[in-house]
Design an enzyme around this catalytic site. Structure first.
Site, PDB file in Angstrom:
ATOM      1  N   ASP A  60     -19.652 -21.856 -31.551  1.00 30.80           N
ATOM      2  CA  ASP A  60     -18.754 -21.904 -29.626  1.00 30.80           C
ATOM      3  C   ASP A  60     -20.520 -21.178 -29.171  1.00 30.80           C
ATOM      4  O   ASP A  60     -19.717 -20.114 -28.898  1.00 30.80           O
ATOM      5  CB  ASP A  60     -18.230 -21.441 -29.861  1.00 30.80           C
ATOM      6  CG  ASP A  60     -17.692 -21.891 -28.163  1.00 30.80           C
ATOM      7  OD1 ASP A  60     -18.706 -22.063 -27.353  1.00 30.80           O
ATOM      8  OD2 ASP A  60     -16.224 -22.098 -28.167  1.00 30.80           O
ATOM      9  N   SER A 139     -29.522 -28.302 -14.065  1.00 31.05           N
ATOM     10  CA  SER A 139     -28.838 -30.265 -13.398  1.00 31.05           C
ATOM     11  C   SER A 139     -28.698 -29.612 -12.285  1.00 31.05           C
ATOM     12  O   SER A 139     -29.116 -28.131 -11.239  1.00 31.05           O
ATOM     13  CB  SER A 139     -27.355 -29.989 -13.963  1.00 31.05           C
ATOM     14  OG  SER A 139     -27.062 -29.980 -12.667  1.00 31.05           O
ATOM     15  N   TYR A 152     -19.237 -25.868 -13.052  1.00 31.86           N
ATOM     16  CA  TYR A 152     -20.759 -26.251 -13.352  1.00 31.86           C
ATOM     17  C   TYR A 152     -21.874 -26.050 -12.503  1.00 31.86           C
ATOM     18  O   TYR A 152     -22.992 -25.505 -12.920  1.00 31.86           O
ATOM     19  CB  TYR A 152     -20.530 -27.450 -14.101  1.00 31.86           C
ATOM     20  CG  TYR A 152     -21.533 -28.431 -14.233  1.00 31.86           C
ATOM     21  CD1 TYR A 152     -22.283 -28.361 -15.808  1.00 31.86           C
ATOM     22  CD2 TYR A 152     -22.605 -29.285 -13.617  1.00 31.86           C
ATOM     23  CE1 TYR A 152     -23.365 -29.280 -16.135  1.00 31.86           C
ATOM     24  CE2 TYR A 152     -23.543 -29.773 -14.097  1.00 31.86           C
ATOM     25  CZ  TYR A 152     -23.410 -29.648 -15.330  1.00 31.86           C
ATOM     26  OH  TYR A 152     -24.473 -30.800 -16.011  1.00 31.86           O
ATOM     27  N   LYS A 156     -24.593 -23.498 -13.638  1.00 36.57           N
ATOM     28  CA  LYS A 156     -25.541 -23.837 -13.177  1.00 36.57           C
ATOM     29  C   LYS A 156     -27.325 -23.392 -12.355  1.00 36.57           C
ATOM     30  O   LYS A 156     -28.342 -23.204 -13.021  1.00 36.57           O
ATOM     31  CB  LYS A 156     -26.309 -25.383 -13.146  1.00 36.57           C
ATOM     32  CG  LYS A 156     -25.123 -26.555 -14.500  1.00 36.57           C
ATOM     33  CD  LYS A 156     -25.988 -25.665 -15.760  1.00 36.57           C
ATOM     34  CE  LYS A 156     -25.455 -27.010 -16.683  1.00 36.57           C
ATOM     35  NZ  LYS A 156     -26.305 -27.072 -18.034  1.00 36.57           N
TER      36      LYS A 156
HETATM   37  P1  NAP Z   1     -22.414 -34.008 -23.728  1.00 34.28           P
HETATM   38  O1  NAP Z   1     -23.649 -35.705 -24.095  1.00 34.28           O
HETATM   39  O2  NAP Z   1     -21.169 -34.332 -23.449  1.00 34.28           O
HETATM   40  O3  NAP Z   1     -22.580 -33.576 -25.058  1.00 34.28           O
HETATM   41  C1  NAP Z   1     -22.929 -31.944 -24.844  1.00 34.28           C
HETATM   42  C2  NAP Z   1     -23.599 -31.799 -26.544  1.00 34.28           C
HETATM   43  O4  NAP Z   1     -22.976 -29.366 -25.848  1.00 34.28           O
HETATM   44  C3  NAP Z   1     -22.147 -31.654 -27.838  1.00 34.28           C
HETATM   45  O5  NAP Z   1     -23.318 -31.880 -28.834  1.00 34.28           O
HETATM   46  C4  NAP Z   1     -21.842 -30.714 -27.261  1.00 34.28           C
HETATM   47  O6  NAP Z   1     -21.037 -30.402 -28.452  1.00 34.28           O
HETATM   48  C5  NAP Z   1     -21.883 -29.568 -27.333  1.00 34.28           C
HETATM   49  N1  NAP Z   1     -20.915 -28.414 -27.163  1.00 34.28           N
HETATM   50  C6  NAP Z   1     -20.026 -28.523 -25.731  1.00 34.28           C
HETATM   51  N2  NAP Z   1     -20.292 -26.838 -25.538  1.00 34.28           N
HETATM   52  C7  NAP Z   1     -20.489 -26.201 -26.848  1.00 34.28           C
HETATM   53  C8  NAP Z   1     -19.916 -25.202 -27.118  1.00 34.28           C
HETATM   54  N3  NAP Z   1     -19.377 -24.574 -26.597  1.00 34.28           N
HETATM   55  N4  NAP Z   1     -20.929 -24.967 -28.042  1.00 34.28           N
HETATM   56  C9  NAP Z   1     -21.918 -25.463 -28.452  1.00 34.28           C
HETATM   57  N5  NAP Z   1     -21.672 -26.388 -28.757  1.00 34.28           N
HETATM   58  C10 NAP Z   1     -21.478 -27.375 -27.049  1.00 34.28           C
HETATM   59  O7  NAP Z   1     -23.660 -33.259 -22.784  1.00 34.28           O
HETATM   60  P2  NAP Z   1     -25.142 -34.038 -22.480  1.00 34.28           P
HETATM   61  O8  NAP Z   1     -25.056 -35.446 -21.445  1.00 34.28           O
HETATM   62  O9  NAP Z   1     -25.850 -35.136 -23.521  1.00 34.28           O
HETATM   63  O10 NAP Z   1     -25.608 -33.190 -21.283  1.00 34.28           O
HETATM   64  C11 NAP Z   1     -26.650 -31.552 -22.673  1.00 34.28           C
HETATM   65  C12 NAP Z   1     -26.857 -30.978 -21.192  1.00 34.28           C
HETATM   66  O11 NAP Z   1     -27.791 -31.565 -20.177  1.00 34.28           O
HETATM   67  C13 NAP Z   1     -25.695 -30.176 -20.353  1.00 34.28           C
HETATM   68  O12 NAP Z   1     -26.439 -29.013 -20.297  1.00 34.28           O
HETATM   69  C14 NAP Z   1     -25.301 -30.897 -19.332  1.00 34.28           C
HETATM   70  O13 NAP Z   1     -25.227 -30.205 -18.264  1.00 34.28           O
HETATM   71  C15 NAP Z   1     -27.041 -30.987 -18.972  1.00 34.28           C
HETATM   72  N6  NAP Z   1     -27.491 -31.922 -17.581  1.00 34.28           N
HETATM   73  C16 NAP Z   1     -26.368 -33.566 -18.647  1.00 34.28           C
HETATM   74  C17 NAP Z   1     -26.754 -34.373 -17.355  1.00 34.28           C
HETATM   75  C18 NAP Z   1     -26.549 -35.839 -17.858  1.00 34.28           C
HETATM   76  O14 NAP Z   1     -26.585 -37.185 -16.195  1.00 34.28           O
HETATM   77  N7  NAP Z   1     -25.731 -36.231 -19.074  1.00 34.28           N
HETATM   78  C19 NAP Z   1     -27.010 -34.538 -16.746  1.00 34.28           C
HETATM   79  C20 NAP Z   1     -27.370 -32.761 -15.698  1.00 34.28           C
HETATM   80  C21 NAP Z   1     -27.785 -32.253 -16.270  1.00 34.28           C
HETATM   81  P3  NAP Z   1     -19.053 -30.010 -28.994  1.00 34.28           P
HETATM   82  O15 NAP Z   1     -18.640 -30.600 -28.275  1.00 34.28           O
HETATM   83  O16 NAP Z   1     -18.702 -30.567 -30.831  1.00 34.28           O
HETATM   84  O17 NAP Z   1     -19.672 -28.856 -28.622  1.00 34.28           O
END
Ligand code: NAP
Length: 253
Positions: A60, A139, A152, A156
């Protein structure tokens, strides 16, 4: 000691991080992958043609001791560290600030902001010696107040400034923040599910329409940008907050 670039990538079990793990492996890197759930990591490792180039680290990022172990284990296994990608992130609590549970708010900051700090701090000595890079996945919410996402947005926003601070203090390390765009992952599913109770109707309609009209980005798109930044970002970009489609980001090949 390996000649291959060594990258520690958090949040690698699904979404953008899983896509980035595939790209880093296909470009010959040794990759340490992090997530809380070992199951998700197993799936990524099982896909890799060369499993010996993957180190799976369940933990974590909200915990300083886990973060230090992640860096130590990566260097013990591969002998060096060339890049840290702080991609792990959580959205919730999805709640108006007046109603958000303080513990959930605190955990959000621990994951999205303290985790990148703990990992960067532990990585600095290794990245100084390789003249390496840190990519902080940020983000648009860092610079826009989105109702219902207070923790969030604040975390960020802090991550952008952490990026600037690292650039100012660590001239031998190139540190950038990346806005990955609006990407078709579990985080967007959560927005469409929990957002209607707390977001304005216009904003939630916008997010739903992006999905319905197939306009969400494939995770491979920002993953390619992350990969390039982690392996090739020049020092001139250090401290910057870049959009995924910024022309200064090259193609990974
Ligand atoms: P996601 O599909 O929800 O995946 C999140 C990943 O982070 C998973 O592998 C999760 O695995 C891991 N994670 C979460 N909490 C954690 C913790 N405490 N320790 C270690 N690992 C952790 O999210 P995503 O959309 O791919 O997002 C990836 C990044 O892009 C994030 O930083 C997000 O804020 C950013 N982002 C995404 C979007 C979008 O539209 N999707 C837009 C802007 C920014 P576990 O749950 O097993 O820990």
């Amino acid at each position: 000691m390996t000649d291959r670039p060594v990258v520690l990538l958090t949040g690698a079990s699904r979404g953008i991080g899983a896509a980035a793990a595939r790209q880093l492996l296909s470009r010959g890197c040794n990759v340490a992958i992090v997530a809380r759930s070992p199951k998700g990591l197993e799936a990524v490792t099982a896909e890799a043609a060369r499993a010996e180039r993957v180190l799976s680290l369940a933990g974590d990022v909200a915990r300083a001791s886990d973060c230090r172990r992640m860096i130590d284990d990566t260097v013990a296994r591969f002998g060096r560290l060339d890049a840290l990608i702080n991609n792990a992130g959580i959205l919730g609590p999805v709640a108006r600030l007046a109603d958000a549970a303080p513990d959930a708010w605190h955990y959000n900051l621990a994951v999205n902001l303290m985790g990148p700090f703990y990992l960067a701090q532990a990585a600095i000595p290794h990245l100084r010696s390789t003249r390496g890079r840190i990519v902080n996945v940020c983000s648009g919410a860092a610079v826009k107040a989105i109702e219902g996402w207070s923790a969030y947005c604040v975390a960020k926003a802090g991550l952008i400034h952490l990026t600037r601070l690292l650039a100012a203090e660590e001239p031998d390390i190139t540190t950038v923040a990346l806005r990955p765009g609006v990407v078709d992952t579990g985080m967007q599913t959560l927005i469409r599910k929990e957002g209607p109770d707390v977001m304005t109707p216009a904003r939630i309609t916008h997010f739903k329409q992006l999905k319905e009209q197939d306009q969400l980005l494939d995770p491979a798109v920002p993953a390619e940008k992350m990969t390039w930044l982690a392996l090739k970002a020049p020092p001139a970009l250090s401290g910057m907050f870049l959009d995924y489609d910024d022309p200064r980001i090259g193609n990974a090949d």
